[in-house]
Design a protein around this motif. Structure first.
Motif, PDB file in Angstrom:
ATOM      1  N   ARG A  13       1.044  -1.434   0.115  1.00  0.00           N
ATOM      2  CA  ARG A  13      -0.246  -0.121   0.014  1.00  0.00           C
ATOM      3  C   ARG A  13       1.383   1.345  -0.251  1.00  0.00           C
ATOM      4  O   ARG A  13       0.502   2.676  -0.492  1.00  0.00           O
ATOM      5  CB  ARG A  13      -1.046   0.301   1.221  1.00  0.00           C
ATOM      6  N   PHE A  14       1.440   1.339   0.551  1.00  0.00           N
ATOM      7  CA  PHE A  14       2.920   2.598   0.978  1.00  0.00           C
ATOM      8  C   PHE A  14       4.124   3.108   0.372  1.00  0.00           C
ATOM      9  O   PHE A  14       5.126   3.011   0.171  1.00  0.00           O
ATOM     10  CB  PHE A  14       2.356   2.648   2.598  1.00  0.00           C
ATOM     11  N   GLY A  15       4.328   1.793   0.313  1.00  0.00           N
ATOM     12  CA  GLY A  15       5.759   1.203  -0.347  1.00  0.00           C
ATOM     13  C   GLY A  15       6.024   2.658  -1.067  1.00  0.00           C
ATOM     14  O   GLY A  15       7.364   2.664  -1.670  1.00  0.00           O
ATOM     15  N   GLU A  16       5.578   2.767  -2.366  1.00  0.00           N
ATOM     16  CA  GLU A  16       5.649   3.095  -3.559  1.00  0.00           C
ATOM     17  C   GLU A  16       6.112   4.969  -3.201  1.00  0.00           C
ATOM     18  O   GLU A  16       6.281   6.025  -3.715  1.00  0.00           O
ATOM     19  CB  GLU A  16       5.019   3.074  -4.571  1.00  0.00           C
ATOM     20  N   HIS A  17       5.237   5.431  -2.046  1.00  0.00           N
ATOM     21  CA  HIS A  17       5.326   6.616  -1.391  1.00  0.00           C
ATOM     22  C   HIS A  17       6.372   7.200  -1.325  1.00  0.00           C
ATOM     23  O   HIS A  17       6.783   6.209  -0.274  1.00  0.00           O
ATOM     24  CB  HIS A  17       4.072   6.695  -0.644  1.00  0.00           C
ATOM     25  N   PHE A  18       6.625   8.565  -1.382  1.00  0.00           N
ATOM     26  CA  PHE A  18       7.302   8.753  -0.025  1.00  0.00           C
ATOM     27  C   PHE A  18       6.856   9.912   1.202  1.00  0.00           C
ATOM     28  O   PHE A  18       5.136   9.255   1.197  1.00  0.00           O
ATOM     29  CB  PHE A  18       7.649  10.961  -1.084  1.00  0.00           C
ATOM     30  N   LEU A  19       7.965   9.246   1.896  1.00  0.00           N
ATOM     31  CA  LEU A  19       7.018   9.064   3.187  1.00  0.00           C
ATOM     32  C   LEU A  19       6.611  11.014   3.392  1.00  0.00           C
ATOM     33  O   LEU A  19       5.180  10.544   4.266  1.00  0.00           O
ATOM     34  CB  LEU A  19       8.573   8.959   4.819  1.00  0.00           C
ATOM     35  N   ASP A  20       6.799  12.058   2.942  1.00  0.00           N
ATOM     36  CA  ASP A  20       5.779  12.629   3.169  1.00  0.00           C
ATOM     37  C   ASP A  20       4.686  13.534   2.397  1.00  0.00           C
ATOM     38  O   ASP A  20       3.768  14.356   2.427  1.00  0.00           O
ATOM     39  CB  ASP A  20       6.774  13.826   3.252  1.00  0.00           C
ATOM     40  N   VAL A  56      10.381  10.156  11.714  1.00  0.00           N
ATOM     41  CA  VAL A  56      10.183  11.992  12.433  1.00  0.00           C
ATOM     42  C   VAL A  56      11.993  12.549  13.392  1.00  0.00           C
ATOM     43  O   VAL A  56      12.158  11.365  14.747  1.00  0.00           O
ATOM     44  CB  VAL A  56       8.983  11.804  12.734  1.00  0.00           C
ATOM     45  N   PRO A  57      11.902  13.184  13.308  1.00  0.00           N
ATOM     46  CA  PRO A  57      11.988  14.566  12.715  1.00  0.00           C
ATOM     47  C   PRO A  57      13.108  14.463  11.275  1.00  0.00           C
ATOM     48  O   PRO A  57      12.829  15.362  10.411  1.00  0.00           O
ATOM     49  CB  PRO A  57      12.110  15.193  13.624  1.00  0.00           C
ATOM     50  N   ARG A  58      13.904  13.206  11.207  1.00  0.00           N
ATOM     51  CA  ARG A  58      14.334  12.945  10.269  1.00  0.00           C
ATOM     52  C   ARG A  58      14.010  12.976   8.478  1.00  0.00           C
ATOM     53  O   ARG A  58      14.647  13.971   8.072  1.00  0.00           O
ATOM     54  CB  ARG A  58      15.688  12.166  10.509  1.00  0.00           C
ATOM     55  N   TYR A  59      13.248  12.191   8.525  1.00  0.00           N
ATOM     56  CA  TYR A  59      12.732  12.687   7.135  1.00  0.00           C
ATOM     57  C   TYR A  59      11.291  12.760   6.991  1.00  0.00           C
ATOM     58  O   TYR A  59      11.363  13.539   6.197  1.00  0.00           O
ATOM     59  CB  TYR A  59      12.894  10.565   6.942  1.00  0.00           C
ATOM     60  N   ILE A  60      10.477  13.497   8.129  1.00  0.00           N
ATOM     61  CA  ILE A  60       9.187  14.157   8.081  1.00  0.00           C
ATOM     62  C   ILE A  60       8.672  14.766   8.765  1.00  0.00           C
ATOM     63  O   ILE A  60      10.109  14.456   9.560  1.00  0.00           O
ATOM     64  CB  ILE A  60       8.251  12.808   7.492  1.00  0.00           C
ATOM     65  N   PRO A  61       8.378  15.533   9.224  1.00  0.00           N
ATOM     66  CA  PRO A  61       8.193  16.914  10.358  1.00  0.00           C
ATOM     67  C   PRO A  61       6.931  16.044  11.217  1.00  0.00           C
ATOM     68  O   PRO A  61       7.003  16.623  12.445  1.00  0.00           O
ATOM     69  CB  PRO A  61       7.314  17.404   9.518  1.00  0.00           C
TER      70      PRO A  61
END
Length: 93
Positions: A13-20, A56-61
């Motif tokens: 479901r989420f593997g192709e998404h950028f985390l943000d 969080v917080p290194r890759y997404i806020p």
């Protein structure tokens, strides 16, 4: 166990998404659409929450899964193990 959970339920479901780009509403839709008992759904949600919290917080806020509520099990009021007041009086008599 967790590797299998990620491979079967989270990565597809989420593997192709950028985390943000993963949103709270997208996670809630995923939770609602996945098969299984409430405990299984909640376990998968906890695993995704943990993964995103590590980012969080290194890759997404912030963690978009943090405010997605767990699935509540539906309780059935009629229990075959429950006695009525009259049945209880008969048992205790």
């Amino acid at each position: 166990f967790y590797a299998l959970m990620f491979d079967l339920h989270i990565v597809p479901r989420f593997g192709e998404h950028f985390l943000d780009m993963i949103t709270e509403s997208e996670i809630a839709r995923w939770r609602d659409a996945m098969p299984g008992a409430p405990a299984s759904k909640n376990g998968r949600l906890r695993a995704l929450r943990t993964l995103l919290e590590a980012a969080v917080p290194r890759y997404i806020p912030y963690n978009p899964a943090a405010r997605v509520r767990a699935v509540r099990a539906v309780r059935i009021d009629e229990s075959p193990n429950r006695l009525t007041a009259a049945e209880l009086r008969d048992v205790l008599a």
